[in-house]
Scaffold this motif. Structure first.
Motif, short mmCIF file in Angstrom:
data_model
loop_
_atom_site.label_atom_id
_atom_site.label_comp_id
_atom_site.label_asym_id
_atom_site.label_seq_id
_atom_site.Cartn_x
_atom_site.Cartn_y
_atom_site.Cartn_z
N ASN A 1 8.30 5.86 6.14
CA ASN A 1 8.12 6.73 4.98
C ASN A 1 9.29 7.69 4.79
O ASN A 1 9.12 8.86 4.45
N ASP B 1 0.82 -1.22 0.00
CA ASP B 1 0.00 0.00 0.00
C ASP B 1 0.85 1.27 0.00
O ASP B 1 0.36 2.37 0.27
N SER C 1 4.62 2.73 3.80
CA SER C 1 3.22 2.31 3.78
C SER C 1 2.36 3.56 3.94
O SER C 1 2.77 4.52 4.58
N ARG C 2 1.16 3.52 3.33
CA ARG C 2 0.23 4.64 3.54
C ARG C 2 -0.43 4.57 4.91
O ARG C 2 -1.03 5.54 5.36
N ASN D 1 3.17 4.51 -1.20
CA ASN D 1 3.24 5.48 -2.30
C ASN D 1 4.53 5.17 -3.05
O ASN D 1 5.62 5.48 -2.57
#
Length: 489
Positions: free
Chosen positions: A436, A265, A415-416, A267
């Motif tokens: 991130n 998931d 991960s989002r 970006n």
């Protein structure tokens, strides 16, 4: 051609002079291979004199007002900013760092010194109650005395400063042994800056020496109480063994095989950008650099495509050029090591998604895909511009593979979902991990260090204060104490 002739002498026991060895070190630019300066190296006699003088001067330095210590450290930080261009030039020409990397190294060092300026005020005395009537317990924090600092060639200025500034700030003397590839930025330059900031002569010495001349004397000398080493795990083990035999404390920041995890998931655009920076800053010659990019199969092809495209556009060449990202490796030995790992990886089945080339000490980026974690290249610290991308079935396999390494220094998870990423981060056995973001992060107020074969101890903030100090218990009996015997006249 620029001249670096001012750096031919070393500060040893309070004076700038030649070392006593007959050996002469030629310091060379790793991109042009041109000689920058010759330095006459030191011997065990120089080591002993450096420690003796540091011990003598340190006694007075330990009693110096914290306000005076702070003043000198803040002056050093100001000088770092004033001399930024000189330092950047030296990092480029001695260490082969790009201009981007060199400025990052200077900025990081300034932040380290500014943070260390607060440490003299953290040498507190704590009061504890006693179970004995009329007694007061005091616990005082004291400097250990003199610290041995052994530093590497990859980030020579900031990694030396990371130990030097806190050691001085907490009242210690220091003797530095920089890498023979980077004696100026790893030692001589720091000593000059602190000297100009007002540090007492002899509190810092720099030993530029071959092991043939000094053996283990830098560690076995009776004066230093702590050995602070940054470098390979192999050398770190040997240093720890010698230090242990001499009952010395060690602070070891060693190798890394850092995992960069891309969940299904994530970006992907942001992950690819972060991976390019975390892998290729300073040609990957960083203990925190990304070593293994672990990507969920659901987004694997998309990630590889974006990553390869971005990497193929990186400018390679002369680190003097403002736009250069990939400059030279430090020396030919390192080139051969990286070349050997690359060839072995391809032989074991990794696919070449982007093929680089090797010209002199410059290795242009390679990207290998379909890498398996049991390949020798995936289990080694590459320390070069070769990216490995490992496909995994799911989150559980990503965690398992990330932990399947002898190292545990840094890591990253994309991960989002913050909750999901945090859950993964907590499962990775590592000293540092970033959500991130990429793996190359260092801030002066938080703990920096690794688990497993990545080292012992922590740098940064209160953890640096702990590394370079000891504690003493003093009890004060203010009322006459009753003893069970010995009272009769």
């Amino acid at each position: 051609m620029k001249s670096y002739s001012e750096w031919f002498m070393c500060p040893i026991a309070g004076e700038w002079r030649d070392g006593s060895s007959d050996r002469v070190l030629s310091v060379e630019n790793p991109y042009t291979n041109k000689e920058l300066v010759k330095i006459k190296m030191a011997t065990t006699s120089d080591v002993n004199k450096a420690y003796e003088e540091a011990e003598r001067v340190q006694k007075k330095w330990a009693q110096t007002s914290p306000y005076e210590k702070e003043k000198i450290l803040r002056k050093a930080a100001d000088l770092l900013e004033e001399r930024r261009e000189q330092i950047v030039d030296l990092i480029i020409n001695e260490a082969g760092g790009s201009r981007i990397k060199a400025n990052m190294e200077v900025s990081g060092s300034i932040n380290l010194v500014k943070e260390a300026a607060s440490y003299p005020f953290q040498m507190e005395t704590r009061i504890f109650p006693s179970i004995v009537p009329g007694k007061t317990n005091m616990v005082i924090k004291e400097p250990v005395g003199v610290v041995s600092i052994i530093t590497p060639w990859n980030f020579p200025f900031s990694l030396s400063m990371r130990s030097v500034a806190p050691a001085l700030a907490t009242g210690n003397g220091v003797v530095i042994k920089p890498s023979l590839d980077t004696p100026i930025t790893g030692g001589l330059l720091l000593a000059k800056i602190f000297e100009d900031a007002g540090l007492p002569a002899g509190l810092i010495s720099v030993i530029v020496a071959s092991s043939q001349d000094i053996g283990n004397s830098f560690i076995t000398n009776s004066v230093p109480k702590i050995v602070s080493f940054t470098g390979s795990t192999e050398v770190g083990r040997k240093i720890a063994q010698v230090a242990g035999e001499n009952l010395k404390k060690v602070s070891l920041e060693l190798g890394g095989n850092n995992a960069f995890i891309v969940l299904d998931d994530a970006n992907i655009e942001n992950a690819a950008k972060a991976a390019v920076f975390g892998k290729f800053l300073h040609q990957g010659q960083i203990c925190m650099a990304i070593n293994r990019i672990i990507v969920d199969k659901a987004v694997y092809n998309e990630f590889v495509e974006k990553f390869v495209h971005k990497v193929s556009n990186l400018k390679v060449g002369d680190p003097e050029n403002q736009e250069t990202v990939i400059g030279p490796l430090i020396n030919q030995k390192q080139v051969e090591t990286v070349k050997g790992l690359l060839e072995k990886g391809i032989e074991e089945g990794a696919k070449v998604a982007l093929e680089g080339k090797i010209v002199g000490n410059v290795v242009t980026p390679f990207v290998l895909t379909d890498v398996k974690n049991n390949m020798s290249i995936a289990q080694s610290e590459i320390f070069g511009p070769i990216a490995l991308i490992i496909p995994v079935q799911d989150e559980d396999e990503a965690v398992r593979i990330a932990n399947d390494s002898q190292y545990g220094l840094s890591g990253a998870v994309f991960s989002r979902s913050t909750k999901r990423a945090l859950n993964v981060a907590k499962q990775i056995k590592t000293g540092m991990i970033h959500i991130n973001d990429q793996t190359v992060n260092n801030e002066p107020m938080v703990p920096f260090g690794g688990e497993k074969d990545s080292g012992i101890g922590r740098h940064g903030g209160e953890w640096s204060v702990e590394e370079f100090t000891t504690v003493k218990w003093i009890s004060l009996q203010e009322k006459e104490r009753a003893f069970p015997f010995g009272a009769s006249n």
